[in-house]
Design a protein around this motif. Sequence first.
Motif, PDB file in Angstrom:
ATOM      1  N   PHE A  32       0.873  -1.163   0.000  1.00 22.25           N
ATOM      2  CA  PHE A  32       0.000   0.000   0.000  1.00 22.25           C
ATOM      3  C   PHE A  32       0.909   1.212   0.000  1.00 22.25           C
ATOM      4  O   PHE A  32       1.978   1.187   0.569  1.00 22.25           O
ATOM      5  CB  PHE A  32      -0.843   0.024   1.257  1.00 22.25           C
ATOM      6  N   HIS A 211      -8.119  -0.422   4.001  1.00 25.00           N
ATOM      7  CA  HIS A 211      -6.860   0.194   4.406  1.00 25.00           C
ATOM      8  C   HIS A 211      -6.803   1.674   3.994  1.00 25.00           C
ATOM      9  O   HIS A 211      -6.544   2.556   4.805  1.00 25.00           O
ATOM     10  CB  HIS A 211      -5.718  -0.600   3.768  1.00 25.00           C
ATOM     11  N   HIS A 215      -6.787   5.566   6.005  1.00 29.01           N
ATOM     12  CA  HIS A 215      -5.952   6.760   5.792  1.00 29.01           C
ATOM     13  C   HIS A 215      -6.838   7.982   5.578  1.00 29.01           C
ATOM     14  O   HIS A 215      -6.618   9.047   6.150  1.00 29.01           O
ATOM     15  CB  HIS A 215      -5.073   6.594   4.545  1.00 29.01           C
TER      16      HIS A 215
HETATM   17 ZN   LIG Z   1      -1.140   2.642   3.709  1.00 24.72          ZN
END
Ligand SMILES: [Zn+2]
Length: 269
Positions: A32, A211, A215
Amino acid sequence: MRKKQLEGRLLKKKSFHKKSWIISLITIALLFSLSTIREFPAFSNSLPASQIHPLPNSLAKWQDPNATDDYFELIETTPVGYLVWSQFPIKIYFEQSPEQANQESTANLIRSQQWEKAIKEAIAEWGNYLPLQIVNNPDSADILIKRSEVPRKAKLNPDTGLYDIPRTITAQTSYEFYLQAEAAQKKLAHRMFLKISPDLSAIATLSAARHELGHALGIWGHSDLESDALYFSQVRNTPPISARDINTLKKIYQQPSKLGWSISESDQN
Ligand SMILES: [Zn+2]
């Protein structure tokens, strides 16, 4: 000591050498990526003071049944403080597939519907902790999710004089700041942009969306444990949103930020 090791790992993520590239090929790490738009607006010298917003009800109610810890110390702050939202519901737009498919694109349509389903599921999961609303107009959205490849840029490594080739990136989140006009007042606001690859399996899409949404909701950093949704690398067993993820989120929403506060007219010159 634990912190040192973490820093080493995080550094490795930002820049790595030929050796780690080979390792990453073997493990097929689907990383990621956290990227930041650091363009700073012209009004940066008249920013409001950092203050703490009221804790959203849904987070205030959250009590960790097992009293586990958090990874707040790994969260980055920005020039305007923590990336918290203060106007609810947070509006989310994601790319929708066309209503009707022509004959050749049926397979594509199924894939894009699968992508959408995973995005909606991730939104529903985070919706348990912060009020979220899906909107059809990208212009009114706080968070925009694109079904798109993440460009990989080769970067010159000044230490080796060689180009580092990034590992596979499946998703990415970036942000921008802007001035939001509301009646006579102007507020410092932010927008989040997510890119999630169209080429992932359904479960990997869900994992990536979960995920990246973490953020976008303010967890600007990575967990050091594989069992958290915000762990810095994609793992085989896709972790659900964990108590540690929410403990961290709750702590972030108790921090001061310049976001969401008015810029007074007199300060603007
Ligand atoms: Zn990340």
